[in-house]
Design a protein around this motif. Structure first.
Motif, mmCIF file in Angstrom:
data_model
loop_
_atom_site.group_PDB
_atom_site.id
_atom_site.type_symbol
_atom_site.label_atom_id
_atom_site.label_comp_id
_atom_site.label_asym_id
_atom_site.label_seq_id
_atom_site.Cartn_x
_atom_site.Cartn_y
_atom_site.Cartn_z
ATOM 1 N N VAL A 54 53.764 100.821 -71.486
ATOM 2 C CA VAL A 54 55.156 100.283 -71.672
ATOM 3 C C VAL A 54 55.310 99.025 -72.222
ATOM 4 O O VAL A 54 54.354 98.186 -72.115
ATOM 5 C CB VAL A 54 55.672 99.968 -70.122
ATOM 6 N N ARG A 55 56.291 98.715 -73.098
ATOM 7 C CA ARG A 55 56.538 97.585 -73.673
ATOM 8 C C ARG A 55 57.586 96.821 -72.836
ATOM 9 O O ARG A 55 58.434 97.255 -72.266
ATOM 10 C CB ARG A 55 57.264 97.844 -75.263
ATOM 11 N N PRO A 56 57.348 95.426 -72.576
ATOM 12 C CA PRO A 56 58.207 94.756 -72.116
ATOM 13 C C PRO A 56 59.742 94.669 -72.499
ATOM 14 O O PRO A 56 59.840 94.653 -73.847
ATOM 15 C CB PRO A 56 57.704 93.579 -72.048
ATOM 16 N N ALA A 57 60.771 94.714 -71.755
ATOM 17 C CA ALA A 57 61.909 94.586 -72.559
ATOM 18 C C ALA A 57 62.417 93.354 -73.125
ATOM 19 O O ALA A 57 61.552 92.425 -72.601
ATOM 20 C CB ALA A 57 63.129 94.877 -70.962
ATOM 21 N N THR A 58 63.043 93.491 -74.065
ATOM 22 C CA THR A 58 63.675 92.099 -74.739
ATOM 23 C C THR A 58 65.170 91.759 -74.357
ATOM 24 O O THR A 58 65.667 92.582 -73.824
ATOM 25 C CB THR A 58 63.283 92.190 -76.298
ATOM 26 N N GLY A 59 65.398 90.571 -74.595
ATOM 27 C CA GLY A 59 66.844 90.036 -74.467
ATOM 28 C C GLY A 59 67.663 91.037 -75.213
ATOM 29 O O GLY A 59 67.291 91.248 -76.518
ATOM 30 N N GLY A 60 68.991 91.120 -75.008
ATOM 31 C CA GLY A 60 69.960 92.102 -75.586
ATOM 32 C C GLY A 60 69.639 93.345 -75.405
ATOM 33 O O GLY A 60 68.986 93.955 -74.825
ATOM 34 N N GLY A 61 70.562 94.163 -76.072
ATOM 35 C CA GLY A 61 70.743 95.458 -76.325
ATOM 36 C C GLY A 61 71.174 96.323 -75.006
ATOM 37 O O GLY A 61 71.561 95.563 -73.866
ATOM 38 N N VAL A 62 71.105 97.361 -74.914
ATOM 39 C CA VAL A 62 71.514 98.162 -73.729
ATOM 40 C C VAL A 62 70.534 98.158 -72.841
ATOM 41 O O VAL A 62 69.389 98.321 -73.012
ATOM 42 C CB VAL A 62 71.877 99.646 -74.124
ATOM 43 N N ARG A 63 70.790 97.961 -71.740
ATOM 44 C CA ARG A 63 69.961 98.071 -70.386
ATOM 45 C C ARG A 63 70.673 98.506 -69.201
ATOM 46 O O ARG A 63 71.835 98.119 -68.841
ATOM 47 C CB ARG A 63 69.063 96.994 -70.307
ATOM 48 N N GLU A 64 70.130 99.224 -68.221
ATOM 49 C CA GLU A 64 70.673 99.836 -66.901
ATOM 50 C C GLU A 64 70.732 98.377 -66.235
ATOM 51 O O GLU A 64 69.904 97.418 -66.235
ATOM 52 C CB GLU A 64 69.982 100.965 -66.438
#
Length: 135
Positions: A33-43
């Motif tokens: 898994v890659r850590p989520a980054t700021g911005g973009g679509v996310r639940e």
């Protein structure tokens, strides 16, 4: 993004740590898994009430009000995963409640473009197929 949130390797969406699959493309969370980054679509995290319940609330400026549950149009009989639609509608409601209108609009676009799902926010109703006049 919060600690533990992850980025889907298939579509790049940011997903909450508590989820086992991507809300956007339904790809399972993998061991790599890659850590989520700021911005973009996310639940967006849901409150304790879950989706579709009478206890949904949306706040603004300290105000909170009950939100009606989303319902499927009685005229719609197309085959679709209703749970997926309702989960995405809840994620959209959560984004709107947090005043994250970019994410809310992006979720609505995914519903419309990928699944032909249209929504009427005033009626809190959704359907599969063609858009209606004014909706």
């Amino acid at each position: 993004a919060r600690p533990g949130d992850w980025q889907c390797l298939e579509c790049g969406a940011n997903v909450f740590a508590s989820k086992d699959s991507c809300y956007r493309c339904f790809a399972p969370k993998s061991g790599d898994v890659r850590p989520a980054t700021g911005g973009g679509v996310r639940e967006r995290e849901r409150g304790g009430g879950g989706w579709g319940g009478q206890d949904q609330q949306r706040g603004g400026g300290g105000r909170r009000r009950e939100m009606a549950a989303w319902t499927r149009s009685s005229e719609d009989s197309a085959e679709i995963d209703q749970g997926m639609v309702l989960n995405m509608m809840q994620a959209r409601d959560d984004a709107r409640g947090a005043r994250d209108f970019f994410t809310a609009d992006e979720i609505r676009a995914v519903l419309r473009e990928d699944w032909s799902v249209h929504v009427d926010d005033d009626l809190r109703e959704w359907w599969v197929g063609e858009p209606r006049e004014g909706g």
